[in-house]
Design an enzyme around this catalytic site. Sequence first.
Site, PDB file in Angstrom:
ATOM      1  N   SER A  82      30.675 -11.569 -35.424  1.00  0.00           N
ATOM      2  CA  SER A  82      31.787 -11.497 -36.379  1.00  0.00           C
ATOM      3  C   SER A  82      32.483 -12.843 -36.543  1.00  0.00           C
ATOM      4  O   SER A  82      33.040 -13.140 -37.594  1.00  0.00           O
ATOM      5  CB  SER A  82      32.791 -10.423 -35.957  1.00  0.00           C
TER       6      SER A  82
ATOM      7  N   ASN B  20      19.567 -13.303 -44.299  1.00  0.00           N
ATOM      8  CA  ASN B  20      19.054 -11.977 -44.633  1.00  0.00           C
ATOM      9  C   ASN B  20      19.984 -10.857 -44.174  1.00  0.00           C
ATOM     10  O   ASN B  20      19.575  -9.706 -44.129  1.00  0.00           O
ATOM     11  CB  ASN B  20      17.647 -11.789 -44.068  1.00  0.00           C
TER      12      ASN B  20
ATOM     13  N   ASP C 219      10.219  -6.549 -35.596  1.00  0.00           N
ATOM     14  CA  ASP C 219       9.266  -5.462 -35.402  1.00  0.00           C
ATOM     15  C   ASP C 219       8.722  -5.477 -33.983  1.00  0.00           C
ATOM     16  O   ASP C 219       8.654  -6.518 -33.334  1.00  0.00           O
ATOM     17  CB  ASP C 219       8.083  -5.603 -36.367  1.00  0.00           C
TER      18      ASP C 219
ATOM     19  N   TYR D  41       6.049  -8.074 -33.178  1.00  0.00           N
ATOM     20  CA  TYR D  41       6.413  -9.494 -33.141  1.00  0.00           C
ATOM     21  C   TYR D  41       6.701  -9.817 -31.681  1.00  0.00           C
ATOM     22  O   TYR D  41       7.847  -9.944 -31.260  1.00  0.00           O
ATOM     23  CB  TYR D  41       7.625  -9.752 -34.046  1.00  0.00           C
TER      24      TYR D  41
END
Length: 159
Positions: free
Chosen positions: A66, A78, A84, A87
């Site tokens: 934050s 993004n 995933d 990965y």
Amino acid sequence: MKAVVKVKLFNGQEPLKVIDDGEFIDLRANVKVDLTNRGPSTITKIPLGVAMELPKGLMAKVFARSSTPDKFGILVANSVGIIDNNYNGNNDEWKCPVIPFRKTTINKGDRIAQFEICLSPKATVWQKIKWLFTTKIKFKYVTELPNKDRGGFGTTGKN
């Protein structure tokens, strides 16, 4: 029961710290990044110094802390990064894609992101049941992850 996550650290990165008064786990920049000459449309991927092998059926979500925009003058490009389960290779270092909105420098060790480990949408019923009874995450530090490297960010396809 604890979920065991294998973690490889890069370039002297500090071990991850689970704090009792927070829900997520902080991630630190693993290199100094000078963003004083980058334009507002430039995306820079900051290495976070970790690669992980998550248990089957789990994935990770990476968010900005934050305080990151105020302290460091960056936004996570993004919004939410998805790591995933596959990965998980020896060189699949997590990175945080950022966009600077002012001239700034990120120093090695700065806490710029945070992550949570959660169920993958592809988790089996058994994996979901196991997760219900998981009380904590346990990090097991390793010198290598014996899995195939996936090849970096954006490697699940172009569409």
